[in-house]
Design an enzyme around this catalytic site. Structure first.
Site, PDB file in Angstrom:
ATOM      1  N   ASP A 129       0.882  -1.161   0.000  1.00  0.00           N
ATOM      2  CA  ASP A 129       0.000   0.000   0.000  1.00  0.00           C
ATOM      3  C   ASP A 129       0.933   1.227   0.000  1.00  0.00           C
ATOM      4  OD1 ASP A 129      -2.315   1.664   0.591  1.00  0.00           O
ATOM      5  OD2 ASP A 129      -1.568   1.733   2.637  1.00  0.00           O
ATOM      6  N   ASP A 178      -0.075   5.063   1.026  1.00  0.00           N
ATOM      7  CA  ASP A 178      -0.301   5.995   2.137  1.00  0.00           C
ATOM      8  C   ASP A 178      -0.209   5.255   3.478  1.00  0.00           C
ATOM      9  OD1 ASP A 178      -0.883   8.080   0.355  1.00  0.00           O
ATOM     10  OD2 ASP A 178      -2.989   7.527   0.246  1.00  0.00           O
ATOM     11  N   GLY A 190      -7.513   4.115   3.327  1.00  0.00           N
ATOM     12  CA  GLY A 190      -7.639   3.052   2.325  1.00  0.00           C
ATOM     13  C   GLY A 190      -8.912   3.107   1.508  1.00  0.00           C
ATOM     14  N   ARG A 225     -12.026   8.391  -2.269  1.00  0.00           N
ATOM     15  CA  ARG A 225     -12.295   9.799  -1.944  1.00  0.00           C
ATOM     16  C   ARG A 225     -13.780  10.023  -1.662  1.00  0.00           C
ATOM     17  NH1 ARG A 225     -10.184  13.377  -6.619  1.00  0.00           N
ATOM     18  NH2 ARG A 225      -8.412  11.983  -6.297  1.00  0.00           N
ATOM     19  N   SER A 235      -5.398   5.491  -3.950  1.00  0.00           N
ATOM     20  CA  SER A 235      -5.310   6.917  -4.283  1.00  0.00           C
ATOM     21  C   SER A 235      -5.125   7.166  -5.774  1.00  0.00           C
ATOM     22  CB  SER A 235      -4.151   7.557  -3.513  1.00  0.00           C
ATOM     23  OG  SER A 235      -4.015   8.900  -3.916  1.00  0.00           O
ATOM     24  N   ASN A 247      -4.008   9.857  -6.708  1.00  0.00           N
ATOM     25  CA  ASN A 247      -2.800  10.686  -6.719  1.00  0.00           C
ATOM     26  C   ASN A 247      -1.519   9.865  -6.546  1.00  0.00           C
ATOM     27  OD1 ASN A 247      -3.979  13.463  -6.814  1.00  0.00           O
ATOM     28  ND2 ASN A 247      -4.989  12.752  -4.958  1.00  0.00           N
ATOM     29  N   ASP A 293      -1.701  -0.401   6.120  1.00  0.00           N
ATOM     30  CA  ASP A 293      -1.841   0.335   7.383  1.00  0.00           C
ATOM     31  C   ASP A 293      -3.304   0.588   7.730  1.00  0.00           C
ATOM     32  OD1 ASP A 293      -2.254   2.252   5.293  1.00  0.00           O
ATOM     33  OD2 ASP A 293      -2.119   3.807   6.833  1.00  0.00           O
TER      34      ASP A 293
HETATM   35  P1  B16 Z   1      -7.290  10.056  -3.430  1.00  0.00           P
HETATM   36  P2  B16 Z   1      -3.860   4.009   0.071  1.00  0.00           P
HETATM   37  C1  B16 Z   1      -5.866   5.791   0.061  1.00  0.00           C
HETATM   38  O1  B16 Z   1      -4.573   5.422  -0.286  1.00  0.00           O
HETATM   39  C2  B16 Z   1      -5.876   6.589   1.340  1.00  0.00           C
HETATM   40  O2  B16 Z   1      -5.499   5.785   2.436  1.00  0.00           O
HETATM   41  C3  B16 Z   1      -7.267   7.115   1.603  1.00  0.00           C
HETATM   42  O3  B16 Z   1      -7.276   7.870   2.796  1.00  0.00           O
HETATM   43  C4  B16 Z   1      -7.718   7.970   0.416  1.00  0.00           C
HETATM   44  O4  B16 Z   1      -9.035   8.461   0.609  1.00  0.00           O
HETATM   45  C5  B16 Z   1      -7.665   7.114  -0.847  1.00  0.00           C
HETATM   46  O5  B16 Z   1      -6.341   6.628  -1.020  1.00  0.00           O
HETATM   47  C6  B16 Z   1      -8.071   7.898  -2.078  1.00  0.00           C
HETATM   48  O6  B16 Z   1      -7.121   8.900  -2.315  1.00  0.00           O
HETATM   49  O7  B16 Z   1      -8.323  11.018  -2.940  1.00  0.00           O
HETATM   50  O8  B16 Z   1      -5.894  10.635  -3.522  1.00  0.00           O
HETATM   51  O9  B16 Z   1      -7.702   9.366  -4.721  1.00  0.00           O
HETATM   52  O10 B16 Z   1      -3.767   3.947   1.556  1.00  0.00           O
HETATM   53  O11 B16 Z   1      -4.716   2.929  -0.545  1.00  0.00           O
HETATM   54  O12 B16 Z   1      -2.496   4.148  -0.597  1.00  0.00           O
HETATM   55 MG    MG Z   2      -2.754   3.153   3.423  1.00  0.00          MG
END
Ligand code: B16
Ligand code: MG
Length: 214
Positions: A8, A10, A45, A48, A115, A117, A169
């Site tokens: 993962d 974030d 995780g 959005r 994410s 991003n 996490d």
């Molecule tokens: P975005 P991961 C997740 O990333 C984040 O943990 C989560 O808090 C967030 O809302 C989700 O990505 C979407 O992110 O808004 O940037 O598309 O933990 O799966 O790496």
């Molecule tokens: Mg994460």
């Protein structure tokens, strides 16, 4: 035998979870909602839009889709501002070494982040070439806890789900990995990640020698 490790992003490779939190906290405060670290665990995780829906439900607020999309976009614009200052030095200690050691053992390495991003974060960190596959939120239709993201990563890596070990996490991420039929290392606390096969405090704490005994 573990043939692939899927990370993962974030909260496992870098603390972008903190940037998500402060951006959501800022948005929540506009609705008089005080977002706490406990609430934030529910957002880790998940996508959005799903995160926004969780926050609005805390304040019993119902809004039409168009307005929710605008709010999600607003949060994302703040998040993008925050992450632009990310530097490679912010990669958690021991993560680059862990990936190098896995590759030296011919274990394939993937990234699976909900994410959208994630590609930008990976670019800022300068580690794109370390991964055999990169899966982000734009490539899936269902976010964690659905196993889709990890199954797609395993498919791209050319290995079966039972040959994969996931580092996560988030509670939703641990559930997704287990639902995919994979082993999971939880990075964080037992309170949230109790279902994981192994729990470590930091990603860099992982002992690669124990990879096949988890
Ligand atoms: P975005 P991961 C997740 O990333 C984040 O943990 C989560 O808090 C967030 O809302 C989700 O990505 C979407 O992110 O808004 O940037 O598309 O933990 O799966 O790496
Ligand atoms: Mg994460």
């Amino acid at each position: 035998m573990i043939k692939a490790v899927i990370f993962d992003l974030d909260g496992v490779i870098i603390d972008t979870a903190h940037y998500h939190y402060i951006a959501w906290k800022r948005l929540a405060s506009e609705f008089g909602i005080t977002l706490t670290p406990a609430h934030n665990e529910l957002l880790k995780g998940v996508s959005r839009m799903h995160s926004l829906d969780i926050i609005l439900s805390l304040g019993n607020i119902e809004l039409p889709l168009e307005q929710r999309e605008q709010l999600a976009e607003k949060k994302n614009s703040w998040f993008i501002e925050y992450i632009e200052s990310i530097r490679p030095e912010e990669i958690f200690p021991g993560v680059v070494e862990l990936i190098m050691n896995l590759r030296a053992k011919n274990i394939r390495v993937g990234l699976a982040s909900s994410s959208k991003n994630a590609p930008r974060v990976i670019e800022l960190l300068g580690i794109a070439t370390q991964f055999d596959t990169l899966i982000d939120g734009t490539m899936i239709t269902r976010s964690k806890p659905d196993p889709e993201i990890f199954l797609l990563a395993a498919h791209k890596l050319g290995v079966g789900p039972s040959d994969c070990l996931v580092f996560e996490d988030a509670e939703a991420g641990v559930e997704a990995a287990l639902a995919a039929g994979m082993k999971c290392v939880g990075v964080g606390s037992k309170d949230q990640l109790g279902k994981a096969n192994l729990i470590i405090k930091n990603t860099g704490d992982f002992n690669i020698q124990s990879i096949n005994t988890i």
